[in-house]
Motif scaffolding. Structure first.
Motif, PDB file in Angstrom:
ATOM      1  N   LEU A  40      81.004 -27.008  46.834  1.00 52.82           N
ATOM      2  CA  LEU A  40      80.671 -27.322  45.444  1.00 52.82           C
ATOM      3  C   LEU A  40      81.977 -27.591  44.714  1.00 52.82           C
ATOM      4  O   LEU A  40      82.862 -26.734  44.686  1.00 52.82           O
ATOM      5  CB  LEU A  40      79.940 -26.153  44.778  1.00 52.82           C
ATOM      6  N   LYS A  48      79.862 -24.943  38.818  1.00 44.63           N
ATOM      7  CA  LYS A  48      79.898 -24.648  40.256  1.00 44.63           C
ATOM      8  C   LYS A  48      79.985 -23.150  40.540  1.00 44.63           C
ATOM      9  O   LYS A  48      79.280 -22.637  41.428  1.00 44.63           O
ATOM     10  CB  LYS A  48      81.055 -25.390  40.925  1.00 44.63           C
ATOM     11  N   VAL A 196      83.129 -22.918  46.962  1.00 45.65           N
ATOM     12  CA  VAL A 196      83.456 -23.467  45.645  1.00 45.65           C
ATOM     13  C   VAL A 196      84.953 -23.751  45.572  1.00 45.65           C
ATOM     14  O   VAL A 196      85.777 -22.897  45.942  1.00 45.65           O
ATOM     15  CB  VAL A 196      83.056 -22.485  44.523  1.00 45.65           C
TER      16      VAL A 196
END
Length: 353
Positions: A40, A48, A196
């Motif tokens: 993400l 995110k 992330v």
């Protein structure tokens, strides 16, 4: 007959997250497959990390549903989910030894002392940390601490591992090394990684799919090369790479813009083209044929694999070109010097207006 598209491990459906009147996530629909490495990515405030925290059970969706393995997880607390999270800060316990840190999750699950020590030692060996089990956390390097955090998360043998910018605090050479460690681990274990990051190089080097988020919603999902070479929107094009974007109106296969008229394979109407910096040729004189934009040299930036040259067009817009050190030496650019930028029309990506 076997279903060729089995149910994904994770499903977000219409997920929305508000903090008071502030919208962190607008309306998220996302599937994550078993054994998939998904990154993400997006600028700060894009949603995110909030998405990852909702998956971990650290935040509750305001609306919509999150399922893991077909089970609704909206109200299931974090400690009842098999979703360990490797934090940016690592969150290791300084008062515990290395092996005690790795054992911690097993201790919380009531695993017997002998078994948890055996499993912890196995993971320390797997992470190349044998001989470090008795050390304190403050006696380890940044890369060693990172591997302890991974071992602590993986010792419980989860089906999915969540990672929140885990490499952001490491030196550049350690980041490259840990990218290799993470990719190798994910492939060997076959578990789902949800990662992330704000780093293009990390996401594109490791992930099977990249999810670009902006303003609380998904802008584009795809394989790294697809995202990089064929962005679907100006937001993605500006975020993921050193792209030049030219907007105009197409008529009869010609894009008319403030920078000139260029051949384009697109239907009539408004359009934007993306010309990647590494496809641009820098010339001292206008080319005999093909597209060209006259620019003035601004500055240069060393980018490891090449040098990014920045230019300014007559209307003040910025253009970028990636060149080698040898090409830069031949060009000998000085601030304000005139150049022409050209490219192969076949390598242009067209975004609809």
């Amino acid at each position: 007959m076997t279903d060729p598209t089995p149910t994904p491990l994770v499903q977000f459906r219409g997920v929305r997250k508000l903090y008071g009147s502030a919208i962190a996530v607008k309306s998220l629909d996302l599937d994550i497959g078993r054994g998939e490495f998904v990154a993400l990515m997006g600028p700060s405030g894009c949603g995110k990390t909030t998405t990852l925290r909702m998956l971990a059970g650290l935040e509750t969706p305001t609306a919509g549903s999150i399922t893991i393995g077909g089970k609704l997880m909206n109200d299931v607390p974090a400690h009842q989910r098999d979703t360990p999270l490797v934090w940016q800060s690592l969150a290791l316990f300084p008062f515990l030894s290395v092996v005690e840190n790795v054992e911690f999750g097993l201790r919380m699950r009531g695993v017997a002392a002998g078994e948890r020590r055996s499993r912890a030692m196995m993971w320390l060996e797997r992470m190349g940390l044998q001989g470090f089990e008795a050390r304190r956390i403050d006696q380890l390097s940044g890369g060693q601490r990172q591997r302890v955090a991974l071992a602590r998360s993986l010792v419980t043998e989860p089906e999915m591992l969540l990672l929140d910018e885990p490499l952001s605090a490491l030196d550049a050479h350690l980041v490259i090394r840990m990218q290799g460690v993470l990719t190798k681990l994910q492939r060997e274990l076959g578990i789902t990684f949800v990662y992330v990051t704000h780093s293009h190089s990390e996401a594109f080097a490791m992930a099977d799919r990249v999810v670009i988020m902006g303003h609380g919603e998904i802008e584009q999902i795809g394989a790294p090369r697809e995202i990089f070479r064929t962005p679907r929107s100006r937001f993605v094009a500006e975020f993921v790479g050193r792209n030049n974007i030219i907007a105009g109106v197409v008529a009869g296969g010609i894009l008319s813009s403030e920078h000139g008229a260029f051949p384009i394979a697109a239907p009539d109407g408004s359009a934007e083209i993306v010309v990647a910096a590494d496809t641009v040729t820098v010339l001292r004189a206008p080319p005999e044929a093909g597209p060209a934009v006259k620019v003035a040299f601004l500055s240069e930036e060393f980018a490891g694999t090449g040098i990014i040259c920045y230019f300014e067009a007559a209307d003040g817009s910025e253009f970028k070109a990636q060149v080698t050190e040898e090409q830069l030496a031949d060009l000998q650019p000085e601030p304000g010097a005139a150049f022409w930028l050209s490219w192969d029309p076949a390598r242009v990506h067209v975004m609809g207006g």
